[in-house]
Design a protein around this motif. Sequence first.
Motif, PDB file in Angstrom:
ATOM      1  N   ASP A   1      -3.597   8.174  -1.115  1.00  3.27           N
ATOM      2  CA  ASP A   1      -3.346   7.963   0.312  1.00  3.27           C
ATOM      3  C   ASP A   1      -3.162   6.470   0.613  1.00  3.27           C
ATOM      4  O   ASP A   1      -4.060   5.670   0.353  1.00  3.27           O
ATOM      5  CB  ASP A   1      -4.547   8.524   1.093  1.00  3.27           C
ATOM      6  CG  ASP A   1      -4.379   8.355   2.601  1.00  3.27           C
ATOM      7  OD1 ASP A   1      -3.311   7.864   3.033  1.00  3.27           O
ATOM      8  OD2 ASP A   1      -5.308   8.719   3.340  1.00  3.27           O
ATOM      9  N   PRO A   2      -1.992   6.084   1.153  1.00  2.72           N
ATOM     10  CA  PRO A   2      -1.760   4.656   1.455  1.00  2.72           C
ATOM     11  C   PRO A   2      -2.812   4.056   2.390  1.00  2.72           C
ATOM     12  O   PRO A   2      -3.104   2.863   2.310  1.00  2.72           O
ATOM     13  CB  PRO A   2      -0.366   4.639   2.110  1.00  2.72           C
ATOM     14  CG  PRO A   2       0.294   5.882   1.633  1.00  2.72           C
ATOM     15  CD  PRO A   2      -0.802   6.898   1.440  1.00  2.72           C
ATOM     16  N   ALA A   3      -3.392   4.883   3.294  1.00  5.01           N
ATOM     17  CA  ALA A   3      -4.418   4.358   4.203  1.00  5.01           C
ATOM     18  C   ALA A   3      -5.642   3.886   3.411  1.00  5.01           C
ATOM     19  O   ALA A   3      -6.246   2.855   3.725  1.00  5.01           O
ATOM     20  CB  ALA A   3      -4.823   5.430   5.215  1.00  5.01           C
ATOM     21  N   LEU A   4      -5.984   4.626   2.356  1.00  5.01           N
ATOM     22  CA  LEU A   4      -7.103   4.232   1.496  1.00  5.01           C
ATOM     23  C   LEU A   4      -6.742   2.960   0.716  1.00  5.01           C
ATOM     24  O   LEU A   4      -7.541   2.031   0.611  1.00  5.01           O
ATOM     25  CB  LEU A   4      -7.448   5.373   0.526  1.00  5.01           C
ATOM     26  CG  LEU A   4      -8.503   5.047  -0.533  1.00  5.01           C
ATOM     27  CD1 LEU A   4      -9.847   4.740   0.101  1.00  5.01           C
ATOM     28  CD2 LEU A   4      -8.641   6.188  -1.524  1.00  5.01           C
ATOM     29  N   LEU A   5      -5.516   2.931   0.206  1.00  6.97           N
ATOM     30  CA  LEU A   5      -5.074   1.759  -0.568  1.00  6.97           C
ATOM     31  C   LEU A   5      -5.084   0.508   0.309  1.00  6.97           C
ATOM     32  O   LEU A   5      -5.432  -0.579  -0.149  1.00  6.97           O
ATOM     33  CB  LEU A   5      -3.676   2.001  -1.139  1.00  6.97           C
ATOM     34  CG  LEU A   5      -3.599   3.074  -2.236  1.00  6.97           C
ATOM     35  CD1 LEU A   5      -2.154   3.368  -2.602  1.00  6.97           C
ATOM     36  CD2 LEU A   5      -4.384   2.667  -3.474  1.00  6.97           C
ATOM     37  N   LYS A   6      -4.701   0.689   1.580  1.00  5.14           N
ATOM     38  CA  LYS A   6      -4.664  -0.466   2.474  1.00  5.14           C
ATOM     39  C   LYS A   6      -6.074  -1.035   2.685  1.00  5.14           C
ATOM     40  O   LYS A   6      -6.256  -2.235   2.818  1.00  5.14           O
ATOM     41  CB  LYS A   6      -4.041  -0.059   3.816  1.00  5.14           C
ATOM     42  CG  LYS A   6      -3.569  -1.232   4.641  1.00  5.14           C
ATOM     43  CD  LYS A   6      -2.556  -0.796   5.672  1.00  5.14           C
ATOM     44  CE  LYS A   6      -2.051  -1.985   6.467  1.00  5.14           C
ATOM     45  NZ  LYS A   6      -3.106  -2.753   7.132  1.00  5.14           N
TER      46      LYS A   6
ATOM     47  N   GLN B   1       3.820   5.780  -5.601  1.00  6.76           N
ATOM     48  CA  GLN B   1       3.861   5.839  -7.058  1.00  6.76           C
ATOM     49  C   GLN B   1       2.652   6.562  -7.649  1.00  6.76           C
ATOM     50  O   GLN B   1       2.749   7.175  -8.700  1.00  6.76           O
ATOM     51  CB  GLN B   1       3.922   4.422  -7.640  1.00  6.76           C
ATOM     52  CG  GLN B   1       5.270   3.772  -7.406  1.00  6.76           C
ATOM     53  CD  GLN B   1       5.372   2.414  -8.080  1.00  6.76           C
ATOM     54  OE1 GLN B   1       4.381   1.763  -8.341  1.00  6.76           O
ATOM     55  NE2 GLN B   1       6.583   2.000  -8.351  1.00  6.76           N
ATOM     56  N   SER B   2       1.503   6.473  -6.959  1.00  6.21           N
ATOM     57  CA  SER B   2       0.265   6.983  -7.555  1.00  6.21           C
ATOM     58  C   SER B   2      -0.213   8.286  -6.926  1.00  6.21           C
ATOM     59  O   SER B   2      -1.095   8.949  -7.458  1.00  6.21           O
ATOM     60  CB  SER B   2      -0.846   5.936  -7.397  1.00  6.21           C
ATOM     61  OG  SER B   2      -1.113   5.740  -6.014  1.00  6.21           O
TER      62      SER B   2
ATOM     63  N   ALA C   1       0.833  -1.208   0.000  1.00  6.95           N
ATOM     64  CA  ALA C   1       0.000   0.000   0.000  1.00  6.95           C
ATOM     65  C   ALA C   1       0.867   1.257   0.000  1.00  6.95           C
ATOM     66  O   ALA C   1       0.586   2.219  -0.719  1.00  6.95           O
ATOM     67  CB  ALA C   1      -0.927  -0.010   1.215  1.00  6.95           C
ATOM     68  N   GLN C   2       1.946   1.239   0.788  1.00  9.39           N
ATOM     69  CA  GLN C   2       2.823   2.415   0.843  1.00  9.39           C
ATOM     70  C   GLN C   2       3.524   2.627  -0.497  1.00  9.39           C
ATOM     71  O   GLN C   2       3.636   3.753  -0.990  1.00  9.39           O
ATOM     72  CB  GLN C   2       3.863   2.247   1.964  1.00  9.39           C
ATOM     73  CG  GLN C   2       3.249   2.468   3.331  1.00  9.39           C
ATOM     74  CD  GLN C   2       4.146   1.972   4.458  1.00  9.39           C
ATOM     75  OE1 GLN C   2       5.137   1.273   4.226  1.00  9.39           O
ATOM     76  NE2 GLN C   2       3.788   2.318   5.691  1.00  9.39           N
ATOM     77  N   ASN C   3       3.976   1.539  -1.081  1.00  4.58           N
ATOM     78  CA  ASN C   3       4.674   1.606  -2.358  1.00  4.58           C
ATOM     79  C   ASN C   3       3.742   2.127  -3.459  1.00  4.58           C
ATOM     80  O   ASN C   3       4.087   3.015  -4.227  1.00  4.58           O
ATOM     81  CB  ASN C   3       5.188   0.202  -2.706  1.00  4.58           C
ATOM     82  CG  ASN C   3       6.065   0.191  -3.945  1.00  4.58           C
ATOM     83  OD1 ASN C   3       7.007   0.958  -4.042  1.00  4.58           O
ATOM     84  ND2 ASN C   3       5.745  -0.660  -4.888  1.00  4.58           N
TER      85      ASN C   3
END
Length: 196
Positions: free
Chosen positions: A112-117, A108-109, A102-104
Amino acid sequence: MQQITDILAQMGGLQSVARELGVSEDQAASGAEALMPAILGGLKKQAQTQPGGLGGLGDLLGQLGGGGLLDQVLSPQPTDVSAGNDVLGQIFGSKDVSRTVAQNAGAQSGIDPALLKKMLPMLAMLVTGFLAKQGGASAMQPEAEPEAGGLGGLLGGLLGGRTGGAGGSGLGAMLDMNGDGNALDDILRLAGKAMR
């Protein structure tokens, strides 16, 4: 990359994710494109390590919930993401890797990594459920070569792997950040967890 995210959008998968997480469909699509290489890379790694190759992967997807995973995300009820987390634990080898993925993808995008997680387990359920449904359809045809149709052909095509032979069709190349055939390897190196 377009291919699988387009399929998920057509099935209503991205709409379900967007509705459930309270984001726009565009954000859901961007998040899916950012996360998809890692999910597909994890599945590819599983296919390489399962006894029976892609057939073994099909069995594994069935054990994790099969096509029902897709139906859970598409249903109007809130998704129980614990099944998705189980899928991620299986394809990444560790739940910690999900955080790094998620952080990676966020770096790149710009998402928000929290949303991706939060999106990651739902996307994993959509992809594995979809693959299980596709693979299951061809399992009914005993005359088909096991590697040629269904899951083998589908995953091979999506990943540009040895089965589909569709290596040049964009996705296989996009899965790869450093030319070694698997974007997940790069992410795992970032996580400091090189999986064999």
